[in-house]
Enzyme design. Structure first.
Site, PDB file in Angstrom:
ATOM      1  N   HIS A 123      -9.877   0.458  -4.315  1.00 58.19           N
ATOM      2  CA  HIS A 123      -8.903  -0.442  -3.804  1.00 58.19           C
ATOM      3  C   HIS A 123      -7.489   0.366  -4.164  1.00 58.19           C
ATOM      4  O   HIS A 123      -7.205   0.474  -5.244  1.00 58.19           O
ATOM      5  CB  HIS A 123      -8.882  -1.922  -4.425  1.00 58.19           C
ATOM      6  CG  HIS A 123     -10.191  -2.570  -4.140  1.00 58.19           C
ATOM      7  ND1 HIS A 123     -10.355  -3.114  -2.774  1.00 58.19           N
ATOM      8  CD2 HIS A 123     -11.189  -2.600  -4.876  1.00 58.19           C
ATOM      9  CE1 HIS A 123     -11.685  -3.671  -2.837  1.00 58.19           C
ATOM     10  NE2 HIS A 123     -12.142  -3.530  -4.057  1.00 58.19           N
TER      11      HIS A 123
ATOM     12  N   TYR B 264       0.852  -1.114  -0.094  1.00 54.55           N
ATOM     13  CA  TYR B 264       0.079   0.058   0.004  1.00 54.55           C
ATOM     14  C   TYR B 264       0.856   1.292  -0.082  1.00 54.55           C
ATOM     15  O   TYR B 264       0.263   2.310   0.149  1.00 54.55           O
ATOM     16  CB  TYR B 264      -0.900   0.005   1.135  1.00 54.55           C
ATOM     17  CG  TYR B 264      -1.894  -1.304   1.121  1.00 54.55           C
ATOM     18  CD1 TYR B 264      -2.635  -1.525   0.144  1.00 54.55           C
ATOM     19  CD2 TYR B 264      -1.649  -2.042   2.224  1.00 54.55           C
ATOM     20  CE1 TYR B 264      -3.535  -2.691  -0.063  1.00 54.55           C
ATOM     21  CE2 TYR B 264      -2.487  -3.320   2.066  1.00 54.55           C
ATOM     22  CZ  TYR B 264      -3.173  -3.599   1.068  1.00 54.55           C
ATOM     23  OH  TYR B 264      -4.158  -4.708   1.016  1.00 54.55           O
TER      24      TYR B 264
ATOM     25  N   SER C 147      -4.487  -1.300  -4.057  1.00 59.38           N
ATOM     26  CA  SER C 147      -3.661  -2.466  -4.990  1.00 59.38           C
ATOM     27  C   SER C 147      -4.532  -2.810  -6.016  1.00 59.38           C
ATOM     28  O   SER C 147      -5.785  -2.806  -5.909  1.00 59.38           O
ATOM     29  CB  SER C 147      -3.292  -3.365  -4.011  1.00 59.38           C
ATOM     30  OG  SER C 147      -4.374  -4.352  -3.374  1.00 59.38           O
TER      31      SER C 147
ATOM     32  N   ASP D  93     -25.574  -5.189   0.736  1.00 59.27           N
ATOM     33  CA  ASP D  93     -26.858  -4.992   1.007  1.00 59.27           C
ATOM     34  C   ASP D  93     -27.215  -3.697   1.450  1.00 59.27           C
ATOM     35  O   ASP D  93     -28.061  -2.894   0.782  1.00 59.27           O
ATOM     36  CB  ASP D  93     -27.782  -5.957   2.199  1.00 59.27           C
ATOM     37  CG  ASP D  93     -27.922  -7.417   1.630  1.00 59.27           C
ATOM     38  OD1 ASP D  93     -27.779  -7.697   0.275  1.00 59.27           O
ATOM     39  OD2 ASP D  93     -28.220  -8.133   2.420  1.00 59.27           O
TER      40      ASP D  93
HETATM   41  C1  DHK Z   1      -6.970  -3.369   1.018  1.00 52.86           C
HETATM   42  C2  DHK Z   1      -6.921  -4.312   1.859  1.00 52.86           C
HETATM   43  O1  DHK Z   1      -6.864  -4.117   3.349  1.00 52.86           O
HETATM   44  C3  DHK Z   1      -7.108  -5.696   1.512  1.00 52.86           C
HETATM   45  O2  DHK Z   1      -7.583  -6.560   2.467  1.00 52.86           O
HETATM   46  C4  DHK Z   1      -7.876  -6.046   0.177  1.00 52.86           C
HETATM   47  C5  DHK Z   1      -7.393  -3.516  -0.381  1.00 52.86           C
HETATM   48  C6  DHK Z   1      -7.194  -4.923  -1.007  1.00 52.86           C
HETATM   49  C7  DHK Z   1      -6.973  -2.512  -1.301  1.00 52.86           C
HETATM   50  O3  DHK Z   1      -6.209  -2.711  -2.208  1.00 52.86           O
HETATM   51  O4  DHK Z   1      -6.878  -1.378  -0.808  1.00 52.86           O
HETATM   52  O5  DHK Z   1      -7.576  -7.278  -0.369  1.00 52.86           O
END
Ligand code: DHK
Length: 163
Positions: A115, A38, A117, A102
């Site tokens: 996301h 990240y 990533s 939901d």
């Molecule tokens: C962030 C997370 O914490 C993971 O559990 C996901 C996501 C991906 C991201 O890419 O922001 O799988």
């Protein structure tokens, strides 16, 4: 080729639209592992970057994070009554939370699933987000750039919706 500036027609947007940006479990740990998936920016840094970008777009941004599914659901329900659009990174809950799905399905405005990533480049269990079914669009793999793009997209969707 010259880069086209983003054009948002502020006249046709609701007066300072309210957007809720929800972050799920462990997002508060972003930046702690500098070589990690990240990136090196802290959660607070990411939040600040989103808040200032939202300001340039004329958006009032409610940026929140919780490690708890029920709290995220309460916030989505709150957004249903008080916000014009929703951006959500439900992190690990994306792959298994029917209750979050939901709650999102009950939200009437645009929803962007984000996301940090590229989830399709990672382990197979991350390849299918249940929440995409409720999303207007999905942005993945661009880190904090993707978060700013999610805000740009939201501004444009709200403009289109109004016009
Ligand atoms: C962030 C997370 O914490 C993971 O559990 C996901 C996501 C991906 C991201 O890419 O922001 O799988």
């Amino acid at each position: 080729m010259s880069e086209q500036p983003l054009r948002v027609n502020f006249m046709s947007m609701p007066a300072s639209p309210k957007v809720m940006f929800l972050n799920g479990p462990n997002a508060n740990l972003y930046g702690l592992d500098r070589d990690g998936t990240y990136g090196s920016e802290s959660f607070e840094g990411i939040q600040q970057s989103c808040l200032s970008h939202a300001e340039t777009l004329g958006i009032t941004l409610d940026f929140r994070q919780s490690n708890h599914e029920g709290i995220l659901i309460d916030w989505i329900q709150e957004a249903r009554l008080q916000h014009d659009a929703l951006i959500i990174n439900a992190a690990g809950l994306s792959y298994r939370s029917v209750p979050i799905l939901d709650a999102l399905l009950a939200f009437e405005g645009p929803i962007i699933e984000a996301h940090m990533s590229n989830i399709w480049k990672r382990e197979p269990f991350r390849h299918h987000s249940m929440l995409s079914q409720a999303a207007t669009g999905v942005i993945a793999g661009l880190g904090v750039i993707g978060y700013r793009l999610a805000l740009d997209a939201t501004a444009q969707l709200l403009t289109q919706q109004k016009g």
